[in-house]
Scaffold this motif. Structure first.
Motif, short mmCIF file in Angstrom:
data_model
loop_
_atom_site.label_atom_id
_atom_site.label_comp_id
_atom_site.label_asym_id
_atom_site.label_seq_id
_atom_site.Cartn_x
_atom_site.Cartn_y
_atom_site.Cartn_z
N VAL A 101 -9.90 -4.94 9.72
CA VAL A 101 -10.82 -5.12 8.60
C VAL A 101 -12.26 -5.30 9.06
O VAL A 101 -13.19 -4.78 8.43
CB VAL A 101 -10.36 -6.29 7.71
CG1 VAL A 101 -10.39 -7.60 8.47
CG2 VAL A 101 -11.19 -6.37 6.45
N SER B 93 -8.11 3.44 7.49
CA SER B 93 -7.34 2.50 6.66
C SER B 93 -5.95 2.22 7.19
O SER B 93 -5.25 1.36 6.65
CB SER B 93 -7.23 3.05 5.23
OG SER B 93 -6.55 4.29 5.23
N THR C 210 -14.79 -1.86 1.16
CA THR C 210 -13.59 -1.79 0.30
C THR C 210 -12.70 -2.99 0.55
O THR C 210 -12.24 -3.22 1.66
CB THR C 210 -12.81 -0.49 0.58
OG1 THR C 210 -12.55 -0.40 1.99
CG2 THR C 210 -13.62 0.72 0.16
N ILE C 211 -12.45 -3.75 -0.51
CA ILE C 211 -11.56 -4.92 -0.45
C ILE C 211 -10.31 -4.59 -1.26
O ILE C 211 -10.39 -4.19 -2.41
CB ILE C 211 -12.25 -6.16 -1.03
CG1 ILE C 211 -13.47 -6.53 -0.18
CG2 ILE C 211 -11.28 -7.32 -1.11
CD1 ILE C 211 -14.25 -7.70 -0.72
N HIS C 212 -9.15 -4.78 -0.63
CA HIS C 212 -7.88 -4.54 -1.31
C HIS C 212 -7.35 -5.86 -1.86
O HIS C 212 -7.27 -6.86 -1.14
CB HIS C 212 -6.88 -3.90 -0.36
CG HIS C 212 -7.34 -2.59 0.21
ND1 HIS C 212 -7.37 -1.42 -0.52
CD2 HIS C 212 -7.82 -2.26 1.44
CE1 HIS C 212 -7.82 -0.44 0.22
NE2 HIS C 212 -8.11 -0.93 1.42
N GLY C 213 -7.01 -5.87 -3.14
CA GLY C 213 -6.52 -7.09 -3.76
C GLY C 213 -7.67 -7.99 -4.19
O GLY C 213 -8.81 -7.54 -4.38
N SER C 214 -7.40 -9.28 -4.30
CA SER C 214 -8.41 -10.22 -4.79
C SER C 214 -9.46 -10.55 -3.74
O SER C 214 -10.57 -10.97 -4.07
CB SER C 214 -7.72 -11.52 -5.23
OG SER C 214 -7.16 -12.18 -4.12
N VAL D 210 0.24 -1.25 7.39
CA VAL D 210 0.10 -0.06 6.55
C VAL D 210 0.99 1.07 7.07
O VAL D 210 1.73 1.70 6.31
CB VAL D 210 -1.37 0.41 6.50
CG1 VAL D 210 -1.49 1.72 5.72
CG2 VAL D 210 -2.24 -0.66 5.86
#
Length: 319
Positions: A238, A233, A253-257, A103
């Protein structure tokens, strides 16, 4: 054994330094403490206050009677490394100094360049410092297990064994990077692999799963020896972030699928894994690529696991 720990002020480097010192090794930390500056720039901070590296070393000595040596300086400054290596003559060098946040590396031009300089140029300086000091050190690089599939020896051989090739087919150079951070790690490995062959340097690349947790036997010796615990973040891993959200009963919070799979290892096991690697010193000119993981889960599976366990502590959280 004389061991240099690069990045010994960091989340992984500090508990590693204490562990090795308690095992009877002479430990020298080299660090620029640049992470603190990045924290100030981004307005983020560890979950709990962390004492300075000088304070922690003094507390450790008072509690154990053992010394950890320290030099503050930039690894991008080759003269700083040359001087430290010449005087200390390390038998093993552990590089925990990589900027490992994808990130952060993708935030803007400056952070991308900082990542490349911190990871690639610094690694080159370490290699040249090993040659300059003539100390025949075992060089251990802490990497990420998610890079395992992309940094395959067959691709390394294609890059380093065909340096005079005029063109390369697409199948020879797959899309192997998902961030500048990841790309810097690939450059680092390729440079190290090439140099080890022509200079005879002994190298181990230890690809660890995502490290989580904060407690080790050494951090529990005395108050003030805690390592950094990031939950934000940018620098927060994670697992640490999900655990912090669950405790606060905030949504995970999940980013993407969330279907992407990741490997994980707790901090205590990561340190023991490193110790074994140090003792398995490769032969001259040999590069060992090893992996240290405990579990492999998708992000969805991880979130569900933490959600279920949070209920045991009367914490209700959503995904």
């Amino acid at each position: 054994m004389r061991i240099i720990v690069l990045g010994g002020d960091g989340y992984l480097g500090w508990p590693i330094s204490m562990y090795l010192a308690r095992k009877g090794h002479d430990v020298l930390i080299l660090d620029s403490c640049i992470k603190s500056q990045w924290e100030l720039q981004l307005g983020i901070h560890p979950l709990t206050p962390t004492k300075t590296i000088h304070e922690r070393i003094n507390i450790f000595k008072e509690a154990t009677g053992l010394s950890i040596y320290l030099r503050i300086g930039y690894i991008q400054n080759h003269r700083f490394l040359y001087r430290a290596f010449d005087e200390f003559q390390p038998e093993t060098i552990v590089n925990c100094a990589n900027q490992s946040s994808s990130v952060y590396s993708m935030m803007n031009r400056n952070t991308a360049i900082e990542t490349m300089e911190n990871n690639v140029i610094s690694n080159m300086n370490i290699l040249f410092a090993i040659m300059h000091s003539r100390c025949d050190s075992h060089f251990v690089i802490i990497g990420n297990s998610d890079a395992d599939n992309s940094i395959d020896p067959k691709y390394i051989n294609k890059f380093t064994g065909n340096v005079n090739a005029r063109k390369t087919d697409e199948e020879d150079v797959p899309n192997i990077a998902n961030s500048f951070c990841h790309l810097s790690h690939i450059y680092q490995v390729l440079n190290t692999y090439y140099v080890s062959k022509i200079w005879g340097i002994r190298v181990t690349l230890l690809n660890l799963g995502i490290v989580y947790g904060i407690s080790t036997d050494e951090t529990e010796i005395a108050h003030g020896l805690e390592t950094r615990f990031y939950y934000d973040s940018v620098f927060g891993t994670v697992v640490n972030r999900f655990c912090s959200q669950a405790i606060c009963e905030a949504p995970l919070t999940i980013h993407g699928s969330g279907k992407q799979k990741r490997s994980f290892i707790i901090l205590r096991d990561a340190i023991k894994c490193l110790e074994k690697v140090i003792l398995l010193s490769p032969q001259t000119g040999q590069v060992n690529i090893l992996k240290g993981v405990a579990d492999t889960l998708s992000i969805n599976e991880l979130a569900k696991f933490i959600q279920d366990n949070a209920r045991e502590y009367d914490r209700k959280t959503e995904i």
